[in-house]
Scaffold this motif. Structure first.
Motif, short mmCIF file in Angstrom:
data_model
loop_
_atom_site.label_atom_id
_atom_site.label_comp_id
_atom_site.label_asym_id
_atom_site.label_seq_id
_atom_site.Cartn_x
_atom_site.Cartn_y
_atom_site.Cartn_z
N PHE A 98 2.99 -16.61 1.68
CA PHE A 98 3.38 -16.27 0.31
C PHE A 98 2.35 -16.83 -0.66
O PHE A 98 1.98 -18.00 -0.60
N PHE A 99 1.86 -15.95 -1.56
CA PHE A 99 0.90 -16.33 -2.58
C PHE A 99 1.51 -16.10 -3.96
O PHE A 99 2.07 -15.03 -4.21
N ILE A 100 1.38 -17.08 -4.82
CA ILE A 100 1.79 -16.92 -6.21
C ILE A 100 0.59 -16.37 -6.98
O ILE A 100 -0.43 -17.05 -7.12
N SER A 101 0.71 -15.14 -7.45
CA SER A 101 -0.43 -14.51 -8.11
C SER A 101 0.05 -13.35 -8.98
O SER A 101 0.98 -12.63 -8.62
N ASP A 102 -0.60 -13.18 -10.12
CA ASP A 102 -0.39 -12.03 -10.98
C ASP A 102 -1.32 -10.93 -10.50
O ASP A 102 -2.52 -10.99 -10.75
N ALA A 103 -0.76 -9.95 -9.78
CA ALA A 103 -1.58 -8.98 -9.05
C ALA A 103 -2.52 -9.78 -8.14
O ALA A 103 -2.06 -10.67 -7.42
N PHE A 104 -3.84 -9.50 -8.21
CA PHE A 104 -4.78 -10.24 -7.37
C PHE A 104 -5.51 -11.35 -8.13
O PHE A 104 -6.47 -11.92 -7.61
N HIS A 152 -0.59 -2.83 -13.41
CA HIS A 152 -1.16 -1.72 -12.63
C HIS A 152 -2.68 -1.71 -12.70
O HIS A 152 -3.36 -1.44 -11.70
N LYS A 153 -3.22 -1.98 -13.87
CA LYS A 153 -4.68 -1.97 -14.02
C LYS A 153 -5.32 -3.09 -13.21
O LYS A 153 -6.35 -2.89 -12.55
N LYS A 154 -4.73 -4.28 -13.27
CA LYS A 154 -5.28 -5.40 -12.50
C LYS A 154 -5.12 -5.17 -10.99
O LYS A 154 -6.03 -5.47 -10.21
N PHE A 155 -3.97 -4.66 -10.61
CA PHE A 155 -3.67 -4.44 -9.20
C PHE A 155 -4.54 -3.32 -8.61
O PHE A 155 -5.28 -3.53 -7.64
N LEU A 156 -4.48 -2.15 -9.21
CA LEU A 156 -5.21 -1.01 -8.66
C LEU A 156 -6.72 -1.17 -8.85
O LEU A 156 -7.51 -0.67 -8.05
N GLY A 157 -7.12 -1.89 -9.90
CA GLY A 157 -8.53 -2.06 -10.17
C GLY A 157 -9.24 -2.90 -9.11
O GLY A 157 -10.44 -2.74 -8.88
N LYS A 158 -8.52 -3.83 -8.46
CA LYS A 158 -9.12 -4.69 -7.44
C LYS A 158 -8.66 -4.33 -6.03
O LYS A 158 -8.85 -5.10 -5.08
N ILE A 186 -6.28 5.37 -12.88
CA ILE A 186 -6.66 3.95 -12.83
C ILE A 186 -7.58 3.69 -11.65
O ILE A 186 -8.56 2.94 -11.76
N ASN A 187 -7.29 4.31 -10.51
CA ASN A 187 -8.15 4.15 -9.33
C ASN A 187 -8.40 5.53 -8.71
O ASN A 187 -7.58 6.02 -7.93
N PRO A 188 -9.55 6.15 -9.02
CA PRO A 188 -9.84 7.50 -8.51
C PRO A 188 -10.06 7.56 -7.00
O PRO A 188 -10.13 8.66 -6.45
N ASN A 189 -10.15 6.42 -6.32
CA ASN A 189 -10.33 6.42 -4.87
C ASN A 189 -9.02 6.56 -4.10
O ASN A 189 -9.02 6.51 -2.87
N LEU A 190 -7.92 6.73 -4.82
CA LEU A 190 -6.62 6.90 -4.17
C LEU A 190 -6.42 8.37 -3.79
O LEU A 190 -6.29 9.24 -4.65
N LYS A 191 -6.40 8.63 -2.50
CA LYS A 191 -6.16 9.98 -1.99
C LYS A 191 -4.67 10.16 -1.72
O LYS A 191 -4.07 9.40 -0.94
N LEU A 192 -4.08 11.15 -2.35
CA LEU A 192 -2.64 11.39 -2.18
C LEU A 192 -2.36 11.93 -0.78
O LEU A 192 -2.93 12.94 -0.36
N GLN A 210 -3.98 6.95 0.50
CA GLN A 210 -4.97 6.31 1.36
C GLN A 210 -6.15 5.95 0.47
O GLN A 210 -6.58 6.76 -0.38
N LEU A 211 -6.66 4.73 0.63
CA LEU A 211 -7.77 4.27 -0.21
C LEU A 211 -9.08 4.70 0.40
O LEU A 211 -9.46 4.21 1.48
N LEU A 212 -9.79 5.58 -0.28
CA LEU A 212 -11.08 6.03 0.21
C LEU A 212 -12.15 4.97 -0.09
O LEU A 212 -12.06 4.25 -1.09
N PRO A 213 -13.16 4.87 0.77
CA PRO A 213 -14.25 3.92 0.50
C PRO A 213 -14.98 4.28 -0.78
O PRO A 213 -15.01 5.46 -1.19
N ASN A 214 -15.56 3.29 -1.44
CA ASN A 214 -16.36 3.57 -2.62
C ASN A 214 -17.53 4.46 -2.25
O ASN A 214 -18.15 4.29 -1.19
N PRO A 215 -17.86 5.44 -3.13
CA PRO A 215 -18.97 6.34 -2.82
C PRO A 215 -20.30 5.58 -2.73
O PRO A 215 -20.49 4.57 -3.31
#
Length: 215
Positions: A98-104, A152-158, A186-192, A210-215
């Protein structure tokens, strides 16, 4: 000491086995998620994180159901430490962290194959006022409101730092406030992969990316 309540992963007439301990203000809807998704086939993974975990209902359930070797729970609410520690001790789950953290923002643990989350569904105080005018009493601002989509921005951004390449992200959201396109903006690498309503009357939906790798 506030009273603990118990949710059993395996229920029987005597109560059940594999208890999850929680306090009333720590229940953000995990048991309802489990009820709605109990027949859904999640991807097979070796490591799992529940973000905005609360007492860990969803993470523990998936770990138990699919025998996932490693589970990491993350939440910014420090009082959850007591509940999670009790659950781990009683069940002898030494492979749960268990980690105490605001997003990452404060997280310094490992990356995983899948992240699941029932995050705050409302994006502003105005939406909160609208929401509680329609819903029964007992709603929790801390659990429900992500003002200006800050979390959402902090979470999806990292996400790419802590979700392995081609890993999975499973979310429970409300399309009256935060829709799929907003998440992908927010995260364009998210494939539905797929999505469906779990309660169309109030806009609750489940989505798997599914998280696609960075181009």
């Amino acid at each position: 000491m506030r009273e603990f309540y118990t949710y059993f992963l395996e229920k029987n007439i005597l109560g059940g086995k594999f208890p999850i301990y929680y306090r009333l203000d720590e229940n953000g809807g995990g048991p309802l998620f489990i009820e709605k998704l109990k027949n859904y086939n999640f991807p097979k993974v070796n490591s799992l994180m529940e973000m905005c975990s609360g007492p860990g209902f969803i993470g523990y359930w998936l770990k138990h159901k699919y025998k996932i070797p490693k589970l990491i729970l993350v939440d910014k609410h420090e009082p959850l430490t007591d509940s999670i520690q009790k659950t781990n001790e009683v069940n002898e789950w030494n492979d749960v962290s268990f980690f105490i953290s605001d997003a990452f923002e404060q997280y310094d643990g490992e990356s995983v194959d899948m992240i699941v989350s029932n995050p705050p569904h409302l994006a502003s105080d105005e939406q909160w006022e609208e929401y509680i005018s329609k819903m029964p009493a007992g709603q929790n601002y801390r659990v429900l409101v992500d003002a200006d989509l800050d979390f959402h921005k902090k979470f999806l951004g990292k996400l790419s730092t802590y979700l392995n390449p081609n890993g999975y992200l499973a979310l429970w959201e409300n399309d009256g406030y935060i829709d799929i396109q907003t998440l992908q903006d927010i995260n364009p690498n998210l494939k539905l992969i797929e999505w469906f309503y779990t309660n169309e009357d109030v806009g609750l939906y489940f989505v798997l990316f599914q998280l696609l790798p960075n181009p």
